[in-house]
Design a protein around this motif. Structure first.
Motif, PDB file in Angstrom:
ATOM      1  N   ILE A  78       5.608  -5.153   7.654  1.00 15.62           N
ATOM      2  CA  ILE A  78       6.398  -5.938   6.865  1.00 15.62           C
ATOM      3  C   ILE A  78       5.603  -7.288   7.212  1.00 15.62           C
ATOM      4  O   ILE A  78       5.165  -8.076   6.320  1.00 15.62           O
ATOM      5  N   ASN A  79       5.251  -7.539   8.441  1.00 12.36           N
ATOM      6  CA  ASN A  79       4.850  -8.752   8.977  1.00 12.36           C
ATOM      7  C   ASN A  79       3.504  -9.047   8.362  1.00 12.36           C
ATOM      8  O   ASN A  79       2.855  -9.841   7.924  1.00 12.36           O
ATOM      9  N   SER A  80       2.572  -8.021   8.218  1.00 14.61           N
ATOM     10  CA  SER A  80       1.188  -7.867   7.822  1.00 14.61           C
ATOM     11  C   SER A  80       0.902  -7.634   6.288  1.00 14.61           C
ATOM     12  O   SER A  80       0.125  -7.302   5.674  1.00 14.61           O
ATOM     13  N   SER A  81       2.065  -7.911   5.518  1.00 21.99           N
ATOM     14  CA  SER A  81       2.240  -7.514   4.071  1.00 21.99           C
ATOM     15  C   SER A  81       1.579  -6.470   3.577  1.00 21.99           C
ATOM     16  O   SER A  81       1.029  -6.459   2.746  1.00 21.99           O
ATOM     17  N   THR A  94       1.663  -2.986   1.609  1.00 23.00           N
ATOM     18  CA  THR A  94       2.734  -2.615   0.463  1.00 23.00           C
ATOM     19  C   THR A  94       2.480  -1.216   0.176  1.00 23.00           C
ATOM     20  O   THR A  94       1.305  -0.567   0.401  1.00 23.00           O
ATOM     21  N   VAL A 136       9.519   1.134   5.234  1.00 26.53           N
ATOM     22  CA  VAL A 136       9.836  -0.188   4.666  1.00 26.53           C
ATOM     23  C   VAL A 136      10.208  -0.074   3.174  1.00 26.53           C
ATOM     24  O   VAL A 136       9.467   0.640   2.264  1.00 26.53           O
ATOM     25  N   GLU A 137      11.579  -0.117   2.860  1.00 25.53           N
ATOM     26  CA  GLU A 137      12.024   0.276   1.423  1.00 25.53           C
ATOM     27  C   GLU A 137      11.895  -0.938   0.370  1.00 25.53           C
ATOM     28  O   GLU A 137      12.664  -1.839   0.439  1.00 25.53           O
ATOM     29  N   TYR A 138      10.802  -0.773  -0.018  1.00 32.98           N
ATOM     30  CA  TYR A 138      10.125  -1.960  -0.970  1.00 32.98           C
ATOM     31  C   TYR A 138       9.362  -1.177  -1.939  1.00 32.98           C
ATOM     32  O   TYR A 138       8.187  -0.737  -1.738  1.00 32.98           O
ATOM     33  N   GLU A 186       1.352  -3.508  -4.016  1.00 29.99           N
ATOM     34  CA  GLU A 186       1.552  -4.469  -4.933  1.00 29.99           C
ATOM     35  C   GLU A 186       0.318  -5.098  -5.394  1.00 29.99           C
ATOM     36  O   GLU A 186      -0.470  -6.199  -4.586  1.00 29.99           O
ATOM     37  N   ILE A 204      -5.712  -6.066   1.428  1.00 31.56           N
ATOM     38  CA  ILE A 204      -4.519  -6.557   2.323  1.00 31.56           C
ATOM     39  C   ILE A 204      -4.023  -5.648   3.311  1.00 31.56           C
ATOM     40  O   ILE A 204      -3.980  -5.751   4.422  1.00 31.56           O
ATOM     41  N   LEU A 222      -5.824  -3.599   4.945  1.00 31.00           N
ATOM     42  CA  LEU A 222      -6.934  -3.307   5.832  1.00 31.00           C
ATOM     43  C   LEU A 222      -6.617  -4.159   6.885  1.00 31.00           C
ATOM     44  O   LEU A 222      -7.281  -4.088   8.078  1.00 31.00           O
ATOM     45  N   THR A 223      -5.626  -5.372   6.814  1.00 32.15           N
ATOM     46  CA  THR A 223      -5.640  -6.259   7.868  1.00 32.15           C
ATOM     47  C   THR A 223      -5.212  -5.348   9.051  1.00 32.15           C
ATOM     48  O   THR A 223      -5.881  -5.959  10.301  1.00 32.15           O
ATOM     49  N   ILE A 224      -4.268  -4.434   8.978  1.00 31.47           N
ATOM     50  CA  ILE A 224      -3.975  -3.925  10.340  1.00 31.47           C
ATOM     51  C   ILE A 224      -4.806  -2.703  10.883  1.00 31.47           C
ATOM     52  O   ILE A 224      -4.214  -1.950  11.424  1.00 31.47           O
ATOM     53  N   ASP A 260      -5.459  -2.404  14.551  1.00 31.60           N
ATOM     54  CA  ASP A 260      -4.017  -2.104  15.339  1.00 31.60           C
ATOM     55  C   ASP A 260      -3.815  -0.437  15.096  1.00 31.60           C
ATOM     56  O   ASP A 260      -3.403  -0.060  16.162  1.00 31.60           O
TER      57      ASP A 260
END
Lengths: 388, 210
Positions: free
Chosen positions: A231-234, A236, A245-247, A330, A355, A357-359, A362
């Motif tokens: 969630i924190n690193s957007s 989707t 993540v229920e989104y 998204e 986006i 790919l940000t993590i 990690d």
């Protein structure tokens, strides 16, 4: 001492304990010309033996300043260019852009057009997820077979896209206020045929893969993405849902006519590569459900709002953000209209695979270098969208 | 449960934005917040916050139990040129949503002067990891420096590139394909002719290659 390519930081030799050989870390550049990077994407990886201790994604090899191109032409002019963002899913790219412009200009879309959009978007999702799994298996070493099974089904969907839009991949199908060409009875029948046959393909696909021992051994507990970090690193799309993540923008915004369909959001538990594989299978099953309902209920009527002008199309000054649930996540467009309103002052794409790919680092830290390839495969990126 | 002072809403409307502004201005002392309207149809008004307090305001929206904006969806740089004596500025737009409460968006805007040295805003990457690449993109294409960003480098253009190509006053070089070559003489001659490479120079270069 090895000088890092990405930073002004050096790695010193790691002396081994008594009686062992002295080792050192090794910097490997994976890509940009490498089949497993899904395009011209590069990863600067620092390895300790086979274990990843550092990873920096390098992108921009396919950068063509898509946004600046769009800012230099009329609103409709960039519709064909959106096809080239995520070139696997041109229909959903078209929809995201059309939806954003319709939101800014306050255009109401006729019912039939909304249903047609849902049908083509869900077909797009089917072929994207099937191919994504095929490519993931390709990365795992199952050369060809699963990918060709997926492409066999994708072919039928692309044939349908060709029948309605004239192009298999660069569809350029949507217009502000509707779609370019109406679905005739023959195309609707073809869509029904695909919808009835697809579950059989999925059953076959799952029989081969879901409980396959090699797949389980290679994918489970690899590249775990915790829910909070997702969630924190957007993050989707299927990737976020695999982490629990229920989104889903289809449920949250209920854009178009998605509020009328009965479908569920599959959620993952662990958030590893296997969950990201399986979530796509489950999402395809839900997409089939949506397709059945949409094809059953599609009303008669105009396929495009007649009051929308093609020439001299203007938008009142202001800004707005529209988003949809594209197969990769998204996909949003932030648009600013200024001055005479004939062309965008600012046109910004929120690309899901960029986006997501940000993590990447990690997820890869502490994993083996062979697993980096499948972790990247499970993110499901398309470089046309990452680099824009 | 959602606190009653702001209520749940799936789409933030004009009536609500006034309340949101009041709540945020009360929570962050000294913050100057203005409402900027979107197009009438989009009905997505945004909050323009001053540079000193944008981090605190964003933190408030993230942590307040009745907003819980845990998901920063989209970061955009926008360039506005000077117009009728009004100075130009670079604007950075953040679209915040809440995954926990399924509400949003709250749109935060922050402005910085266009001059490269003063074009700085606080980074929101410490709050939302998802801003990391998007702020790098805004830095790369618009030249906005994000204070507190952990790894501010170019992301789409190559590292040696000098300008920020999405700025409205950016002029691409006319001898673009000649730029990365090492033919200094030819480049110097091209500069003397106003950036256009004369056909004779191209011929000469080809001859020299042979």
């Amino acid at each position: 001492m090895i000088q890092s390519l990405t930073e002004e930081k050096s790695y010193t030799l790691t002396p081994g304990p008594e009686g062992t050989i002295e080792t050192q870390t090794l910097e490997v550049s994976i890509g940009p010309q490498h089949p497993s990077t899904h395009g011209v994407f590069r990863m600067d990886v620092v390895l300790d033996g086979e274990t990843v201790v550092k990873l920096k994604p390098v992108m921009g090899y396919l950068h063509r300043n898509h946004e600046q191109l769009a800012e230099k032409m009329a609103w409709l002019g960039s519709m064909p260019y959106t096809d080239r963002l995520d070139y696997f899913n041109s229909m959903t790219n078209n929809w995201a852009y059309a939806l954003s412009v319709e939101k800014l200009a306050g255009i109401k879309v006729p019912e039939r057009a909304e249903y047609i959009r849902v049908i083509v978007a869900e077909l797009t999702r089917l072929q994207n997820h099937a191919s994504a799994i095929g490519f993931l298996l390709q990365d795992l070493g199952a050369w060809g077979t699963p990918l060709l099974y997926a492409f066999r089904e994708r072919e039928k969907i692309l044939d349908l896209f060709e029948a309605v839009s004239g192009s298999r991949m660069m569809c350029n199908y949507m217009r502000f206020g509707g779609v370019r060409v109406d679905f005739d009875d023959k195309t609707l029948a073809a869509a029904r045929e695909i919808t009835t046959r697809f579950p059989k393909f999925l059953d076959e696909f799952e029989k081969l893969l879901t409980e396959n021992e090699v797949l389980l051994a290679r994918c489970q507990k690899i590249g775990i993405l915790p829910r909070e970090l997702a969630i924190n690193s957007s993050i989707t799309g299927p990737m976020a849902r695999a982490s629990g993540v229920e989104y889903d923008v289809r449920k949250v915004d209920k854009y178009g006519v998605y509020g009328r369909f009965d479908f569920r959001i599959p959620l993952g538990d662990v958030g590893d590569v296997y969950d990201r594989y399986y979530i796509r299978v489950l999402e395809m099953r839900e997409s089939v459900k949506i397709l059945e309902q949409a094809l059953h209920n599609i009303p008669q009527g105009p396929h495009i709002a007649p009051e929308v002008k093609l020439r001299n199309f203007k938008i009142p000054n202001g800004d707005g953000y529209g988003r949809i649930e594209a197969p990769k996540g998204e996909l949003g467009f932030y648009l600013v209209s200024a001055g005479d309103g004939k062309q965008p002052h600012r046109y910004h794409v929120r690309p899901p695979s960029f986006i997501n790919l940000t993590i990447l680092e990690d997820m890869c830290l502490g994993q083996k270098v062979a697993d980096v390839i499948i972790i990247l495969g499970s993110v499901d990126i398309v470089l046309g969208e990452v680099d824009r | 449960m959602v606190a009653s002072r702001c209520g749940t809403r799936s789409w933030i409307t004009m009536e609500a934005i006034e309340k949101i502004k009041e709540v945020a201005a009360q929570a962050v002392a000294g913050a100057q917040i203005e409402i900027v309207n979107s197009t009438p149809a989009a009905a997505q008004p945004s909050l323009l916050v001053d540079r000193e307090h944008i981090y605190a305001v964003a933190k408030f929206f993230k942590e307040d139990p009745c907003f819980q904006m845990d998901f920063c969806s989209c970061v955009t740089g926008v360039d506005y040129l000077p117009k009728d004596d009004k100075p130009g500025y670079i604007e950075v737009v953040y679209h915040l949503y809440s995954v926990a409460l399924k509400q949003g968006p709250i749109v935060l805007k922050v402005r910085a002067p266009r001059e490269l040295e003063q074009c700085r805003v606080p980074s929101l990457t410490p709050l939302w990891r998802g801003c990391e690449f998007q702020e790098r993109e805004a830095y790369d294409l618009y030249g906005v420096k994000f204070d507190g960003h952990p790894d501010l480098r170019r992301i789409l253009m190559w590292d040696e590139f000098k300008d920020h190509p999405m700025r409205k006053d950016y002029v691409p070089p006319m001898d673009y394909e000649w730029e990365p070559t090492a033919h200094d003489d030819t480049l110097a001659r091209a500069e003397n002719t106003g950036g256009i490479v004369p056909p004779s120079a191209i011929e000469e270069a080809h001859k020299a290659k042979k």
